[in-house]
Design a protein around this motif. Structure first.
Motif, PDB file in Angstrom:
ATOM      1  N   LEU A  65      60.986  19.190  27.060  1.00 23.66           N
ATOM      2  CA  LEU A  65      61.543  19.383  25.717  1.00 23.66           C
ATOM      3  C   LEU A  65      60.588  20.223  24.858  1.00 23.66           C
ATOM      4  O   LEU A  65      60.086  19.743  23.838  1.00 23.66           O
ATOM      5  N   PRO A  66      60.318  21.455  25.257  1.00 25.35           N
ATOM      6  CA  PRO A  66      59.369  22.262  24.484  1.00 25.35           C
ATOM      7  C   PRO A  66      59.842  22.466  23.047  1.00 25.35           C
ATOM      8  O   PRO A  66      61.027  22.698  22.799  1.00 25.35           O
ATOM      9  N   HIS A  67      58.904  22.367  22.118  1.00 26.10           N
ATOM     10  CA  HIS A  67      59.224  22.622  20.716  1.00 26.10           C
ATOM     11  C   HIS A  67      57.977  23.115  19.993  1.00 26.10           C
ATOM     12  O   HIS A  67      56.886  23.082  20.541  1.00 26.10           O
ATOM     13  N   VAL A  68      58.177  23.595  18.791  1.00 28.95           N
ATOM     14  CA  VAL A  68      57.101  24.207  18.006  1.00 28.95           C
ATOM     15  C   VAL A  68      57.097  23.604  16.603  1.00 28.95           C
ATOM     16  O   VAL A  68      57.996  22.870  16.228  1.00 28.95           O
ATOM     17  N   ASP A  69      56.086  23.987  15.836  1.00 29.33           N
ATOM     18  CA  ASP A  69      56.044  23.594  14.436  1.00 29.33           C
ATOM     19  C   ASP A  69      57.175  24.304  13.682  1.00 29.33           C
ATOM     20  O   ASP A  69      57.603  25.399  14.064  1.00 29.33           O
ATOM     21  N   PRO A  70      57.665  23.688  12.598  1.00 30.79           N
ATOM     22  CA  PRO A  70      58.846  24.207  11.892  1.00 30.79           C
ATOM     23  C   PRO A  70      58.721  25.638  11.373  1.00 30.79           C
ATOM     24  O   PRO A  70      59.729  26.322  11.234  1.00 30.79           O
ATOM     25  N   GLU A  71      57.513  26.110  11.105  1.00 31.57           N
ATOM     26  CA  GLU A  71      57.408  27.458  10.537  1.00 31.57           C
ATOM     27  C   GLU A  71      57.869  28.553  11.503  1.00 31.57           C
ATOM     28  O   GLU A  71      58.114  29.682  11.091  1.00 31.57           O
ATOM     29  N   PHE A  72      58.020  28.231  12.797  1.00 30.81           N
ATOM     30  CA  PHE A  72      58.485  29.208  13.773  1.00 30.81           C
ATOM     31  C   PHE A  72      60.013  29.225  13.910  1.00 30.81           C
ATOM     32  O   PHE A  72      60.555  30.041  14.646  1.00 30.81           O
ATOM     33  N   ILE A  73      60.684  28.307  13.219  1.00 24.51           N
ATOM     34  CA  ILE A  73      62.135  28.159  13.352  1.00 24.51           C
ATOM     35  C   ILE A  73      62.837  28.757  12.134  1.00 24.51           C
ATOM     36  O   ILE A  73      62.517  28.420  10.998  1.00 24.51           O
ATOM     37  N   VAL A  74      63.801  29.633  12.394  1.00 26.97           N
ATOM     38  CA  VAL A  74      64.593  30.233  11.315  1.00 26.97           C
ATOM     39  C   VAL A  74      65.802  29.350  11.013  1.00 26.97           C
ATOM     40  O   VAL A  74      66.103  29.054   9.870  1.00 26.97           O
ATOM     41  N   LYS A  75      66.518  28.940  12.061  1.00 28.29           N
ATOM     42  CA  LYS A  75      67.619  27.991  11.910  1.00 28.29           C
ATOM     43  C   LYS A  75      67.623  27.057  13.116  1.00 28.29           C
ATOM     44  O   LYS A  75      67.247  27.458  14.218  1.00 28.29           O
ATOM     45  N   PRO A  76      68.010  25.802  12.905  1.00 30.36           N
ATOM     46  CA  PRO A  76      67.897  24.784  13.965  1.00 30.36           C
ATOM     47  C   PRO A  76      68.722  25.126  15.210  1.00 30.36           C
ATOM     48  O   PRO A  76      69.810  25.689  15.106  1.00 30.36           O
ATOM     49  N   PHE A  77      68.173  24.756  16.359  1.00 29.09           N
ATOM     50  CA  PHE A  77      68.870  25.013  17.618  1.00 29.09           C
ATOM     51  C   PHE A  77      68.339  24.102  18.718  1.00 29.09           C
ATOM     52  O   PHE A  77      67.252  23.547  18.621  1.00 29.09           O
ATOM     53  N   ILE A  78      69.146  23.984  19.767  1.00 28.34           N
ATOM     54  CA  ILE A  78      68.705  23.436  21.053  1.00 28.34           C
ATOM     55  C   ILE A  78      69.112  24.474  22.093  1.00 28.34           C
ATOM     56  O   ILE A  78      70.294  24.794  22.237  1.00 28.34           O
ATOM     57  N   TYR A  79      68.122  25.027  22.773  1.00 27.78           N
ATOM     58  CA  TYR A  79      68.337  26.070  23.776  1.00 27.78           C
ATOM     59  C   TYR A  79      68.231  25.392  25.144  1.00 27.78           C
ATOM     60  O   TYR A  79      67.174  24.874  25.503  1.00 27.78           O
ATOM     61  N   VAL A  80      69.316  25.403  25.891  1.00 32.32           N
ATOM     62  CA  VAL A  80      69.387  24.730  27.191  1.00 32.32           C
ATOM     63  C   VAL A  80      69.090  25.746  28.292  1.00 32.32           C
ATOM     64  O   VAL A  80      69.761  26.776  28.378  1.00 32.32           O
ATOM     65  N   VAL A  81      68.075  25.453  29.098  1.00 27.44           N
ATOM     66  CA  VAL A  81      67.697  26.371  30.177  1.00 27.44           C
ATOM     67  C   VAL A  81      67.544  25.588  31.473  1.00 27.44           C
ATOM     68  O   VAL A  81      66.948  24.508  31.501  1.00 27.44           O
ATOM     69  N   ARG A  82      68.085  26.162  32.547  1.00 28.12           N
ATOM     70  CA  ARG A  82      67.829  25.658  33.898  1.00 28.12           C
ATOM     71  C   ARG A  82      67.291  26.838  34.698  1.00 28.12           C
ATOM     72  O   ARG A  82      67.925  27.887  34.748  1.00 28.12           O
ATOM     73  N   THR A  83      66.121  26.644  35.279  1.00 27.18           N
ATOM     74  CA  THR A  83      65.522  27.716  36.074  1.00 27.18           C
ATOM     75  C   THR A  83      65.970  27.628  37.528  1.00 27.18           C
ATOM     76  O   THR A  83      66.326  26.546  38.014  1.00 27.18           O
TER      77      THR A  83
END
Length: 157
Positions: A65-83
């Protein structure tokens, strides 16, 4: 509504990344291009993941569940990736090595909502029927439907 966090344009079930850095580059490029994340989002992912790993091991799947501090986010999202291949990762909490092909990149603008979001995700991935459906789903539209049906309770804006 919570399902507004999901977008068909942020579901990639055939990602070719062969390393975490390739994956971060791939995800950051799309998230920035589509207006969800800042230009520094990739660096934010790398920095945060190195300090606070996000890998989770459930009975029938591994997930990060990679995530970052809020200052890197413009609008909320969940990006689903399968490698296509499993990537080396570290577990949340103890930093033990693991690997996974399944990723939910969490773009959270409101830190106060992070705990609720994580609780929802943990609960869902403890439900075997949801996990089975998640692992079986290879079509973007079906994945979008599965996730928006499952996650409808938390507002993230």
């Amino acid at each position: 509504m919570y399902e507004s966090m999901f977008s068909k344009g942020l579901i990639d079930l055939k990602n070719k990344s062969a390393s975490p850095n390739e994956l971060f580059d791939s995800v950051a490029s799309v998230a920035h291009e589509k207006g969800y994340a800042s230009q520094d989002y990739e660096k934010g992912l790398e920095d945060r993941e190195s300090k606070f790993p996000t890998g989770l091991i459930f009975p029938s799947l591994t997930l990060a569940l990679p995530h970052v501090d809020p200052e890197f986010i413009v609008k909320p999202f969940i990006y689903v990736v399968r490698t296509d291949t499993a990537l080396a990762w570290k577990q949340m909490g103890d930093m033990k090595p693991m690997s996974t092909r399944n990723f939910l990149f969490l773009g959270i603008k409101e830190p106060s909502k992070q705990v609720g979001l994580l609780a929802q995700i943990m609960a869902a991935f403890k439900e075997q029927s949801f996990v089975d459906s998640f692992l079986r789903t290879v079509d973007t539209n079906k994945m979008y439907s599965l996730l928006t049906d499952q996650f409808t309770k938390i507002s993230m804006n």
